[in-house]
Scaffold this motif. Structure first.
Motif, PDB file in Angstrom:
ATOM      1  N   VAL A  32     -17.336   0.568   6.405  1.00 23.62           N
ATOM      2  CA  VAL A  32     -16.468   1.861   6.350  1.00 23.62           C
ATOM      3  C   VAL A  32     -17.735   2.962   6.453  1.00 23.62           C
ATOM      4  O   VAL A  32     -17.406   4.144   7.226  1.00 23.62           O
ATOM      5  CB  VAL A  32     -15.362   2.155   5.554  1.00 23.62           C
ATOM      6  CG1 VAL A  32     -14.841   3.458   5.517  1.00 23.62           C
ATOM      7  CG2 VAL A  32     -14.338   1.271   5.907  1.00 23.62           C
ATOM      8  N   LEU A  36     -19.060   1.851  10.658  1.00 27.09           N
ATOM      9  CA  LEU A  36     -18.268   2.625  11.331  1.00 27.09           C
ATOM     10  C   LEU A  36     -18.582   3.743  12.171  1.00 27.09           C
ATOM     11  O   LEU A  36     -18.425   4.037  13.275  1.00 27.09           O
ATOM     12  CB  LEU A  36     -16.989   2.934  10.537  1.00 27.09           C
ATOM     13  CG  LEU A  36     -15.711   3.667  11.051  1.00 27.09           C
ATOM     14  CD1 LEU A  36     -15.034   2.232  12.269  1.00 27.09           C
ATOM     15  CD2 LEU A  36     -14.602   3.929  10.322  1.00 27.09           C
ATOM     16  N   TRP A 423     -13.311   9.558  12.834  1.00 20.72           N
ATOM     17  CA  TRP A 423     -12.120   9.715  12.185  1.00 20.72           C
ATOM     18  C   TRP A 423     -11.528  10.640  13.018  1.00 20.72           C
ATOM     19  O   TRP A 423     -10.317  11.291  12.528  1.00 20.72           O
ATOM     20  CB  TRP A 423     -12.911  10.082  10.872  1.00 20.72           C
ATOM     21  CG  TRP A 423     -13.310   9.289   9.778  1.00 20.72           C
ATOM     22  CD1 TRP A 423     -14.464   9.173   9.475  1.00 20.72           C
ATOM     23  CD2 TRP A 423     -12.355   7.958   9.275  1.00 20.72           C
ATOM     24  NE1 TRP A 423     -14.619   7.818   8.653  1.00 20.72           N
ATOM     25  CE2 TRP A 423     -13.519   7.168   8.771  1.00 20.72           C
ATOM     26  CE3 TRP A 423     -11.247   7.806   9.485  1.00 20.72           C
ATOM     27  CZ2 TRP A 423     -12.960   6.045   8.151  1.00 20.72           C
ATOM     28  CZ3 TRP A 423     -10.814   6.550   8.516  1.00 20.72           C
ATOM     29  CH2 TRP A 423     -11.723   5.737   8.027  1.00 20.72           C
ATOM     30  N   ILE A 427      -5.451   7.526  16.297  1.00 22.69           N
ATOM     31  CA  ILE A 427      -5.173   6.311  15.864  1.00 22.69           C
ATOM     32  C   ILE A 427      -4.918   6.040  14.466  1.00 22.69           C
ATOM     33  O   ILE A 427      -4.267   5.074  13.977  1.00 22.69           O
ATOM     34  CB  ILE A 427      -6.164   5.283  16.526  1.00 22.69           C
ATOM     35  CG1 ILE A 427      -7.403   5.425  15.908  1.00 22.69           C
ATOM     36  CG2 ILE A 427      -6.108   5.330  18.153  1.00 22.69           C
ATOM     37  CD1 ILE A 427      -8.595   4.228  16.258  1.00 22.69           C
ATOM     38  N   TRP A 428      -5.416   6.730  13.527  1.00 23.47           N
ATOM     39  CA  TRP A 428      -5.676   6.675  12.052  1.00 23.47           C
ATOM     40  C   TRP A 428      -4.224   7.384  11.439  1.00 23.47           C
ATOM     41  O   TRP A 428      -4.082   8.607  11.757  1.00 23.47           O
ATOM     42  CB  TRP A 428      -6.806   7.228  11.517  1.00 23.47           C
ATOM     43  CG  TRP A 428      -7.960   6.789  12.177  1.00 23.47           C
ATOM     44  CD1 TRP A 428      -9.002   7.677  12.762  1.00 23.47           C
ATOM     45  CD2 TRP A 428      -8.814   5.535  11.934  1.00 23.47           C
ATOM     46  NE1 TRP A 428     -10.181   6.841  13.215  1.00 23.47           N
ATOM     47  CE2 TRP A 428      -9.777   5.472  12.753  1.00 23.47           C
ATOM     48  CE3 TRP A 428      -8.270   4.255  11.444  1.00 23.47           C
ATOM     49  CZ2 TRP A 428     -10.669   4.544  12.625  1.00 23.47           C
ATOM     50  CZ3 TRP A 428      -9.003   3.031  11.687  1.00 23.47           C
ATOM     51  CH2 TRP A 428     -10.290   3.191  12.302  1.00 23.47           C
ATOM     52  N   PRO A 429      -3.454   6.582  10.830  1.00 25.04           N
ATOM     53  CA  PRO A 429      -2.576   6.990  10.000  1.00 25.04           C
ATOM     54  C   PRO A 429      -2.991   8.177   9.084  1.00 25.04           C
ATOM     55  O   PRO A 429      -2.030   9.157   8.897  1.00 25.04           O
ATOM     56  CB  PRO A 429      -1.843   6.013   9.258  1.00 25.04           C
ATOM     57  CG  PRO A 429      -2.689   4.848   9.448  1.00 25.04           C
ATOM     58  CD  PRO A 429      -3.776   5.142  10.450  1.00 25.04           C
ATOM     59  N   THR A 431      -6.563  10.177   7.652  1.00 28.14           N
ATOM     60  CA  THR A 431      -8.061  10.402   8.102  1.00 28.14           C
ATOM     61  C   THR A 431      -8.652  11.351   7.218  1.00 28.14           C
ATOM     62  O   THR A 431      -7.856  12.378   6.691  1.00 28.14           O
ATOM     63  CB  THR A 431      -8.318  10.961   9.274  1.00 28.14           C
ATOM     64  OG1 THR A 431      -9.551  11.025   9.721  1.00 28.14           O
ATOM     65  CG2 THR A 431      -7.365  12.195   9.514  1.00 28.14           C
ATOM     66  N   TYR A 433     -11.092  13.483   7.758  1.00 24.49           N
ATOM     67  CA  TYR A 433     -11.255  14.573   8.538  1.00 24.49           C
ATOM     68  C   TYR A 433     -10.782  15.802   8.482  1.00 24.49           C
ATOM     69  O   TYR A 433      -9.494  15.847   8.133  1.00 24.49           O
ATOM     70  CB  TYR A 433     -11.252  14.223  10.277  1.00 24.49           C
ATOM     71  CG  TYR A 433     -12.084  15.070  11.283  1.00 24.49           C
ATOM     72  CD1 TYR A 433     -13.256  15.073  11.475  1.00 24.49           C
ATOM     73  CD2 TYR A 433     -11.260  16.045  11.884  1.00 24.49           C
ATOM     74  CE1 TYR A 433     -13.946  15.909  12.141  1.00 24.49           C
ATOM     75  CE2 TYR A 433     -11.784  16.809  12.598  1.00 24.49           C
ATOM     76  CZ  TYR A 433     -13.092  16.978  12.862  1.00 24.49           C
ATOM     77  OH  TYR A 433     -13.836  17.902  13.662  1.00 24.49           O
TER      78      TYR A 433
END
Length: 567
Positions: A32, A36, A423, A427-429, A431, A433
């Motif tokens: 991660v 990533l 990030w 798609i990320w639940p 994040t 960011y």
């Protein structure tokens, strides 16, 4: 008769004893943290519409980037800048290092301390110091009437500013190598009739070539990765580098994600190539001078060269350390730049911008909190990763070792780009960011090598007897780590996290790219104050950060020394 039963200890480094439980979470964490963002830089460069959820038109961004009129000049400028800084660093650091390593230099420790100062000053802050010093009506012109602004704002001037910040890499590498080798072999050559220059060229120089080559490659990598100096000086000098162009493509509208990704990938490959070459130089060009006896280091007297050499050291120390520090501190205490050096121009007003409740105090607090969190994260990950790599034989440790090596060669701008691409997706639940967490990820990725490098070196010096004895008596791997290994490597680990704290508290390029709206760090505060014309406030913050960094590094070094002495 009591029966004594003893369990056989597993061999040191065996995957038994419970150590296997560490590998999976460590690999996941480093994936991660490191893999990533780098993976998304590669994917975005290959698939230009990835941010829209499409894999169409693969590799088209490469063609679009290469046909742009500015791409090849950017690549050429970056390579030329890196090579120029590397050559200039060798030209400056080599003679100084040779004198320090072979001769009895008066005040040697003082010179070492002064040449360490450029590492303490953040490059962007040193660049601002040079601007204040050499610009028209700057401090140099006020004191001497000499205006070197035209030189500073040129390619050669930017190279000179960068060289003064990185040449100590060559100086310390050469001086430490020669101090370890000594001059005995060159003395033997002199006995058999070789002159001083011939013995140096045929004996001493070949022995230190690996150190010279490795340090030159390191300065090349540092130069092409640096953002602050080229950004502060390069724009006024009329040239751009890849690192500044990447930042512009993210900051200026329209945002060019594919183009920035391609440039980031090219820059990462260039830095990786230099890093791999440096490791190969160190591995393949080694010399052994063992004779079965300890080598006595007998340094020669300078004789009639004493004062010329001291003058040379003094001039370099003045340019590399004293001059930029003078400009930074003087500006922090000056009411106006044009007021000159007068008692009535002195003020503490700029430090009021850092008082409680101000934007400056908030930025400083944010930086210190992030630096502390980064030190804790990298310290824990670095210690555990180093132990798995050095002290175990787990099958996945090669992948872990590769992940820990990758940040050595990753430019900060590439890490920042990768984190944005990774990030800032729907798609990320959840994040990080647009939160402070993204800054923590970037700092941790960039600075993880420090704890790993220091702890690995300490672990390699430890035998396996204490760990084996603890396991014989039933201690688990976790208990062995906490009660045996950690106290033994604590001095090296503490020193490394102190360095991490000092560097993280002033990191610039990823802070500029990733800081959420309304969040400032100390480096962003300094940068924005300089751009807005509030130079005194920015230099006051710079002075405070320098004091904090210097105090922490000094305390860490002293604590580690006392710990070693007590042990």
């Amino acid at each position: 008769m009591a029966r004594v039963m003893m369990r056989a200890a597993p061999p040191s480094g065996a995957p038994r004893g419970g150590s296997a439980w560490l590998l999976t979470p460590l690999l996941a964490a480093l994936a991660v943290l490191i893999a990533l963002p780098i993976g998304f830089v590669v994917l975005q460069a290959i698939f230009p519409l990835l941010n829209r959820g499409s894999f169409a038109h693969p590799f088209s961004a490469f063609g679009a980037a290469l046909v742009r009129a500015d791409t090849l000049p950017l690549l050429g400028n970056t390579v030329r800048f890196g090579v120029s800084v590397a050559l200039a660093s060798v030209a400056l650091g080599l003679p100084l290092g040779v004198v320090r390593g072979l001769f009895r230099l008066p005040g040697a420790r003082l010179w070492d301390l002064l040449f360490l100062a450029p590492f303490l000053i953040p490059p962007y802050l040193a660049a601002f110091g040079w601007i204040l010093l050499l610009q028209p009506s700057g401090y140099l012109e006020q004191l001497t009437g000499v205006n070197l602004g035209r030189f500073l704002f040129s390619f050669n001037g930017v190279v000179a500013a960068m060289t003064l910040g990185v040449f100590p890499v060559v100086y310390f590498s050469v001086s430490r190598t020669l101090a370890a080798l000594g001059g005995r072999l060159a003395d033997v050559a002199r006995v058999f009739g070789a002159g001083p220059w011939r013995s140096f060229a045929r004996i001493t120089l070949p022995l230190m070539l690996p150190a010279i080559a490795a340090s030159a490659l390191l300065t090349f990598t540092m130069a092409i990765e640096e953002f602050g100096v080229p950004s502060a000086l390069g724009s006024r000098a009329g040239f751009s580098l890849m690192v500044t162009s990447i930042e512009e493509r993210f900051s200026d509208w329209p945002i060019d994600l594919p183009g920035a990704s391609v440039l980031a990938l090219l820059l990462a490959l260039l830095a990786l190539a230099a890093f791999v070459l440096q490791r190969r130089v160190l591995a393949g060009r080694d010399f052994e001078t063992q004779t079965g006896k300890p080598t006595a280091t007998l340094r020669r007297e300078l004789g009639r060269w004493r004062w010329p050499v001291l003058s040379m050291f003094g001039f370099v120390a003045l340019c590399a350390a004293i001059a930029p520090l003078f400009a930074i501190v003087t500006t922090a205490f000056s009411r106006t730049l044009s007021g000159g050096f007068a008692i009535n121009n002195l003020t503490l007003a700029h430090f009021k911008a850092l008082s409680a409740g101000s934007d400056g105090a908030s930025a400083l607090g944010t930086s210190l909190a992030l630096a502390a969190a980064t030190a804790l994260v990298t310290g824990a990950l670095g210690f555990l990763s180093a132990w798995v790599v050095v002290k175990t034989r787990l099958r996945g440790r090669a992948a872990l070792d590769a992940l820990t090596l990758l940040p050595h060669a990753l430019p900060g701008i590439v890490v920042g780009v990768g984190l944005i691409l990774a990030w800032n997706l729907p798609i990320w639940p959840v994040t990080p960011y647009n939160t402070w967490g993204i800054l923590l990820l970037s700092y941790s990725c960039l600075l993880l090598p420090y704890p790993i490098r220091y702890t690995s070196a300490a672990l390699r010096q430890l035998g396996s007897g204490l760990e084996a004895a603890a396991r014989v008596h039933g201690a688990s791997s976790a208990r062995v780590l906490l009660r045996i290994v950690l106290p033994l490597v604590a001095p090296a680990l503490v020193s490394s996290v102190m360095i991490v704290f000092a560097v993280a508290s002033r990191e610039l390029v990823t802070s500029l790219l990733l800081a959420p709206s309304g969040v400032q760090t100390a480096s962003i505060f300094i940068w924005q104050q300089f751009e807005q014309g509030s130079i005194g406030d920015g230099m006051a913050m710079g002075t405070v950060t320098l004091l904090i960094s210097g105090a922490l590094l000094g305390c860490g070094a002293r604590w580690a020394k006392r710990f070693d002495d007590a042990a």
